[in-house]
Design a protein around this motif. Sequence first.
Motif, PDB file in Angstrom:
ATOM      1  N   ALA A  59       0.688  -1.338   0.305  1.00 28.23           N
ATOM      2  CA  ALA A  59      -0.222  -0.242   0.047  1.00 28.23           C
ATOM      3  C   ALA A  59       1.165   1.389   0.712  1.00 28.23           C
ATOM      4  O   ALA A  59       0.839   2.182  -0.494  1.00 28.23           O
ATOM      5  CB  ALA A  59      -1.420   0.114   1.406  1.00 28.23           C
ATOM      6  N   PHE A  60       2.410   1.404   0.221  1.00 28.08           N
ATOM      7  CA  PHE A  60       3.312   2.517   0.091  1.00 28.08           C
ATOM      8  C   PHE A  60       3.569   2.584  -0.869  1.00 28.08           C
ATOM      9  O   PHE A  60       4.838   3.276  -0.945  1.00 28.08           O
ATOM     10  CB  PHE A  60       3.639   2.084   1.624  1.00 28.08           C
ATOM     11  CG  PHE A  60       3.149   2.208   2.672  1.00 28.08           C
ATOM     12  CD1 PHE A  60       2.577   2.999   3.410  1.00 28.08           C
ATOM     13  CD2 PHE A  60       3.107   1.161   3.609  1.00 28.08           C
ATOM     14  CE1 PHE A  60       1.502   3.136   4.690  1.00 28.08           C
ATOM     15  CE2 PHE A  60       1.983   1.177   4.747  1.00 28.08           C
ATOM     16  CZ  PHE A  60       1.966   1.821   5.021  1.00 28.08           C
ATOM     17  N   ASP A  61       3.336   1.558  -1.701  1.00 32.67           N
ATOM     18  CA  ASP A  61       4.746   1.753  -3.292  1.00 32.67           C
ATOM     19  C   ASP A  61       3.900   3.488  -3.979  1.00 32.67           C
ATOM     20  O   ASP A  61       2.793   3.645  -3.732  1.00 32.67           O
ATOM     21  CB  ASP A  61       3.726   0.653  -4.344  1.00 32.67           C
ATOM     22  CG  ASP A  61       4.164   0.302  -5.282  1.00 32.67           C
ATOM     23  OD1 ASP A  61       4.736   1.531  -6.176  1.00 32.67           O
ATOM     24  OD2 ASP A  61       5.019  -0.298  -5.561  1.00 32.67           O
ATOM     25  N   GLU A  62       5.293   3.823  -3.802  1.00 35.39           N
ATOM     26  CA  GLU A  62       5.115   5.625  -4.374  1.00 35.39           C
ATOM     27  C   GLU A  62       5.585   4.881  -6.548  1.00 35.39           C
ATOM     28  O   GLU A  62       4.884   6.626  -7.081  1.00 35.39           O
ATOM     29  CB  GLU A  62       5.979   5.940  -4.177  1.00 35.39           C
ATOM     30  CG  GLU A  62       6.224   6.390  -2.369  1.00 35.39           C
ATOM     31  CD  GLU A  62       4.913   7.265  -2.349  1.00 35.39           C
ATOM     32  OE1 GLU A  62       4.211   7.753  -2.962  1.00 35.39           O
ATOM     33  OE2 GLU A  62       4.641   6.975  -1.317  1.00 35.39           O
ATOM     34  N   VAL A  93      -0.882  -6.770   1.200  1.00 40.47           N
ATOM     35  CA  VAL A  93      -0.439  -6.870   0.202  1.00 40.47           C
ATOM     36  C   VAL A  93      -1.879  -6.088  -0.128  1.00 40.47           C
ATOM     37  O   VAL A  93      -2.688  -6.718  -0.586  1.00 40.47           O
ATOM     38  CB  VAL A  93      -0.213  -8.040  -0.234  1.00 40.47           C
ATOM     39  CG1 VAL A  93       0.624  -8.862  -1.455  1.00 40.47           C
ATOM     40  CG2 VAL A  93       1.251  -8.276   0.767  1.00 40.47           C
ATOM     41  N   VAL A  94      -2.096  -5.170  -1.712  1.00 38.17           N
ATOM     42  CA  VAL A  94      -2.773  -5.213  -2.337  1.00 38.17           C
ATOM     43  C   VAL A  94      -2.654  -5.808  -4.063  1.00 38.17           C
ATOM     44  O   VAL A  94      -1.682  -5.849  -4.921  1.00 38.17           O
ATOM     45  CB  VAL A  94      -2.973  -3.709  -2.948  1.00 38.17           C
ATOM     46  CG1 VAL A  94      -3.498  -3.295  -4.034  1.00 38.17           C
ATOM     47  CG2 VAL A  94      -2.281  -2.491  -1.235  1.00 38.17           C
ATOM     48  N   ASN A  95      -3.846  -6.259  -4.119  1.00 38.95           N
ATOM     49  CA  ASN A  95      -3.009  -7.668  -5.308  1.00 38.95           C
ATOM     50  C   ASN A  95      -4.120  -6.384  -6.403  1.00 38.95           C
ATOM     51  O   ASN A  95      -3.746  -6.913  -7.796  1.00 38.95           O
ATOM     52  CB  ASN A  95      -4.072  -9.116  -5.519  1.00 38.95           C
ATOM     53  CG  ASN A  95      -3.964  -9.463  -4.049  1.00 38.95           C
ATOM     54  OD1 ASN A  95      -2.625  -9.526  -4.034  1.00 38.95           O
ATOM     55  ND2 ASN A  95      -4.880 -10.655  -3.174  1.00 38.95           N
ATOM     56  N   SER A  96      -5.014  -5.889  -6.589  1.00 39.37           N
ATOM     57  CA  SER A  96      -5.093  -5.071  -7.492  1.00 39.37           C
ATOM     58  C   SER A  96      -6.236  -3.637  -7.178  1.00 39.37           C
ATOM     59  O   SER A  96      -6.980  -3.294  -5.006  1.00 39.37           O
ATOM     60  CB  SER A  96      -6.614  -5.928  -8.407  1.00 39.37           C
ATOM     61  OG  SER A  96      -6.994  -5.148  -8.594  1.00 39.37           O
TER      62      SER A  96
END
Length: 196
Positions: A59-62, A93-96
């Motif tokens: 979720a913190f991916d930029e 973890v975000v799957n989509s």
Amino acid sequence: MVLIAIVVAVTMMVGSLARSLAATSAGPADTQPQGGVAMAAADGAVTEADGAMPAGVSAFDEQHPGIVNLDPDLLQALRDAASDAREDGIEFVVNSGWRSPEYQEQLLRDAVADYGSEQEAARWVATAETSAHVAGGAVDVGSYDATDWLAEHGARYGLCPIYDNEPWHFELHPEAIDEGCPAKYFDPTEDPRMQQ
């Protein structure tokens, strides 16, 4: 007869897996979105620029378009929840997340192929015109621990599960912070937003 059924089931699963892997493979660097607009690869294949997620996106991916193209309020709520869940030993973890209309339509075509009809596919995949993912308003959270944690604590952040058949799918409902999450629909076919 049982052997034939097993072979058919395995064949369908392999085909679905192959389509899924093709949808999540990264395209060339020039397919990355510019100004929040996704561009399909030259061959029309869905790429990460369309929001297709590789395994393990945080979720913190930029960088990933599926994260950065989310509605800013949804993204902030998701990151706040993920930070607090981490204190409980749970990793989100975000799957989509956000998806391009092209990606959403590909998912719908795949679902029709997998489920055998548009009516059955509609229980799992919305059209590009009605999908909360295309609007940047939905996330699918991975791992049972994260899904369970968010189902229990998500209302504190305005994050609510929407469908009984998709416990991983969450949308932002800010009123849930004070009022709790609204009742879930059994599946997307009961959601009035899908009737457009």
